[in-house]
Design a protein around this motif. Structure first.
Motif, mmCIF file in Angstrom:
data_model
loop_
_atom_site.group_PDB
_atom_site.id
_atom_site.type_symbol
_atom_site.label_atom_id
_atom_site.label_comp_id
_atom_site.label_asym_id
_atom_site.label_seq_id
_atom_site.Cartn_x
_atom_site.Cartn_y
_atom_site.Cartn_z
ATOM 1 N N LYS A 120 11.381 -1.304 -5.371
ATOM 2 C CA LYS A 120 11.282 -2.484 -4.511
ATOM 3 C C LYS A 120 11.262 -3.725 -5.397
ATOM 4 N N ILE A 121 11.889 -4.774 -4.877
ATOM 5 C CA ILE A 121 11.904 -6.035 -5.608
ATOM 6 C C ILE A 121 11.329 -7.124 -4.729
ATOM 7 N N LYS A 122 10.486 -7.945 -5.280
ATOM 8 C CA LYS A 122 9.787 -8.978 -4.506
ATOM 9 C C LYS A 122 10.765 -10.007 -3.968
ATOM 10 N N GLY A 172 10.077 -4.702 -8.991
ATOM 11 C CA GLY A 172 10.778 -5.757 -9.701
ATOM 12 C C GLY A 172 10.486 -7.126 -9.137
ATOM 13 N N VAL A 173 10.841 -8.133 -9.933
ATOM 14 C CA VAL A 173 10.674 -9.522 -9.523
ATOM 15 C C VAL A 173 11.752 -10.346 -10.204
ATOM 16 N N ALA A 174 12.242 -11.360 -9.491
ATOM 17 C CA ALA A 174 13.349 -12.163 -10.017
ATOM 18 C C ALA A 174 12.844 -13.398 -10.748
ATOM 19 N N PHE A 175 13.542 -13.770 -11.778
ATOM 20 C CA PHE A 175 13.333 -15.027 -12.465
ATOM 21 C C PHE A 175 14.697 -15.736 -12.519
ATOM 22 N N SER A 214 3.516 -9.706 -10.868
ATOM 23 C CA SER A 214 4.254 -9.520 -9.605
ATOM 24 C C SER A 214 4.986 -8.186 -9.573
ATOM 25 N N ALA A 215 5.636 -7.831 -10.685
ATOM 26 C CA ALA A 215 6.351 -6.555 -10.749
ATOM 27 C C ALA A 215 5.381 -5.382 -10.638
ATOM 28 N N ASP A 216 4.212 -5.507 -11.277
ATOM 29 C CA ASP A 216 3.205 -4.439 -11.213
ATOM 30 C C ASP A 216 2.696 -4.267 -9.779
ATOM 31 N N ASN A 217 2.537 -5.378 -9.071
ATOM 32 C CA ASN A 217 2.102 -5.298 -7.667
ATOM 33 C C ASN A 217 3.143 -4.585 -6.817
ATOM 34 N N MET A 218 4.409 -4.873 -7.053
ATOM 35 C CA MET A 218 5.464 -4.186 -6.308
ATOM 36 C C MET A 218 5.480 -2.694 -6.650
ATOM 37 N N LEU A 219 5.265 -2.368 -7.935
ATOM 38 C CA LEU A 219 5.195 -0.962 -8.344
ATOM 39 C C LEU A 219 4.040 -0.257 -7.638
ATOM 40 N N TYR A 220 2.904 -0.934 -7.575
ATOM 41 C CA TYR A 220 1.735 -0.346 -6.901
ATOM 42 C C TYR A 220 2.048 -0.082 -5.432
ATOM 43 N N PHE A 258 9.241 -3.129 -13.604
ATOM 44 C CA PHE A 258 8.209 -2.214 -14.108
ATOM 45 C C PHE A 258 8.567 -0.808 -13.615
ATOM 46 N N ILE A 259 8.686 0.166 -14.517
ATOM 47 C CA ILE A 259 9.062 1.537 -14.156
ATOM 48 C C ILE A 259 7.950 2.490 -14.567
#
Length: 486
Positions: free
Chosen positions: A479-481, A446-449, A462-468, A357-358
């Motif tokens: 940041k990536i989870k 970011g988040v990995a799949f 998850s990506a939005d939470n990391m962006l926040y 998410f950017i």
């Protein structure tokens, strides 16, 4: 002599037979071409009607998203009086679309324009808010301020200790500004229909005087004539049984039309009805029929060329209309719906990757300082840089406003950091339309799949939470989870 007469008679017979065969072929070809043209015309109209119904559904989704974003804004305002919160909301309101904004307090008081508050109480929306557990859209009602028809979107604020819900109201007439395709201007009529009461309101019409008017569909049936055994009762039964979409042809007020209906997911029991007059889109049937007669002598060649032309036109039309449906007009990236569909397909194939998410840092301040034209330039700059910095097989999209999304296939955390580092360097310098150089940056999460999410919704959350988390701690980084972040 006798043989010569027989030969001449035989040639005459062959000529007559040839003329009869040619005439028969021309007649058969005439009706065959007419049928093919009509079938193509119908498919052409159905494609446009389906796209328009989808566009209106996206409009309703936009209204709800706008309201929910303002709930977040209110939640982030600390130690403010209700009057100050209302003043800020009204100042930032997009008045080209919305006519009023306000909120319901937990103590029952409503803050907003005087006429709007009176209308909300008159139509029982204050009571609905007390009973509601999730956001909803009101039925259209008449504004006491200007007499026009209004719809109100109510977004609940469950985590706020002062405010129960936020509302924004939109004039039905203003839906034109969100839903109309320029190529269909004046050719299409769009209505909102409530299936149980059979009442509908006209949102967009070729006749300006009919927009925003309530009507009853049953009372209008004297102007309808249905084809192919279809009837009004069949139509109503389908909608009351929850059929999501359908289309049919009918003669309405002496004019053949294609009518498409589609349910509105955010408004249970409501349907978008799109009516498109056949003759206003194309006279392709008459065109091919006329040329079929003129060029009967080269009918076979014409038929081959015709079929090739139809195939090419159909392919081109599908590409054009698919582009209208899938592409964000400003940036050329996937829009939110198309991006989710592409990612869902990738996840089903279990293709590992990283979802990012950017968010453009301080975009509102940038927009206010340099103007909307330069704001659009900034968004285009971000989109172009994404295409340049991420791998060719990545899925790129504009999620909405100043938010972008990307799914990098077959990537791990280290790959994502490398691509994002390059992306940050490339976007940092932007030359505006006036030649001035400015510095821009982005925050990203970011988040990995496979590993940190199993479907689009969980990855997005998850990506939005990391962006926040990035934005809360200074912005301008990634940041990536579940990974060691720089």
């Amino acid at each position: 002599m006798k043989d010569r007469r027989k030969s001449k008679k035989k040639r005459r017979g062959m000529l007559v037979l040839y003329l009869v065969v040619c005439t028969a072929v021309i007649v058969i070809a005439y009706f065959h071409l007419t049928k093919i043209a009509k079938d193509y015309n119908t498919e052409h109209l159905e494609l446009i009607s389906g796209l328009y119904a989808e566009k209106m559904n996206e409009t309703i989704d936009y209204l709800q998203s706008y309201a929910k974003e303002n709930v977040k804004t209110v939640r982030n305002i600390e130690e403010r009086e209700p009057e100050e919160i209302l003043a800020r909301l009204e100042r930032d309101l997009d008045q080209t679309v919305f006519c009023d904004i306000g909120f319901f307090m937990k103590d029952g008081e409503i803050y907003g324009g005087a006429c709007a508050v009176a209308d909300l109480k008159k139509n029982g929306l204050d009571k609905q808010v007390k009973k509601a557990e999730e956001s909803f859209i009101s039925e259209p009602y008449q504004s006491s301020k200007n007499g026009g028809m209004v719809m109100t979107v109510v977004a609940m604020a469950p985590d706020d200790d002062r405010i129960d819900a936020l509302y924004v109201s939109v004039m039905i007439e203003n839906l034109k500004k969100l839903g109309i395709y320029e190529l269909l201007q004046g050719k299409v009529s769009v209505h909102l229909l409530k299936a149980d009461s059979e009442n509908y309101i006209t949102c967009i019409s070729g006749k300006e005087s009919t927009s925003g008017i309530w009507n009853n569909l049953l009372l209008q049936q004297k102007y309808f004539r249905y084809y192919n055994g279809y009837s009004y009762n069949d139509w109503m039964l389908d909608m009351r049984m929850g059929v999501k979409e359908g289309r049919f042809t009918a003669n309405v007020r002496g004019e053949d039309a294609t009518i498409s209906y589609r349910s509105i997911s955010s408004m249970p029991g409501w349907y978008i009805i799109v009516q498109l007059a056949n003759k206003k889109i194309s006279n392709i049937t008459q065109y091919f029929s006329a040329w079929g007669v003129v060029y009967g002598s080269i009918l076979m060649l014409f038929t081959i060329l015709y079929m090739l032309t139809i195939l090419l036109m159909e392919k081109k039309d599908k590409e054009i209309y698919k582009g209208l449906s899938d592409t964000d007009a400003l940036t050329g990236l996937f829009n939110r719906r198309a991006f989710q569909a592409a990612v869902d397909e990738t996840l089903l194939k279990r293709i590992a990757g990283v979802f990012i998410f950017i968010d453009v840092d301080n975009f509102k301040d940038y927009n206010d300082k340099y103007g909307h034209a330069n704001g659009d330039l900034c968004l285009k700059h971000f989109a172009a840089t994404m295409k340049k910095c991420f791998p060719k097989d990545s899925i790129l999209g504009r999620y909405g406003g100043d938010e972008f999304v990307v799914y990098i296939k077959n990537a791990v955390s280290d790959d994502a950091h490398r691509y994002m580092d390059e992306f940050q360097r490339e976007i940092s310098h932007l030359m505006m339309s006036g030649g001035e150089h400015v510095t821009v940056s982005a925050s990203a999460g970011g988040v990995a799949f496979i590993g940190e999410g199993e479907d689009f919704v969980s990855l997005c959350r998850s990506a939005d939470n990391m962006l926040y988390d990035v934005k809360r701690n200074g912005k301008g980084t990634f940041k990536i989870k579940g990974a060691k972040n720089m």
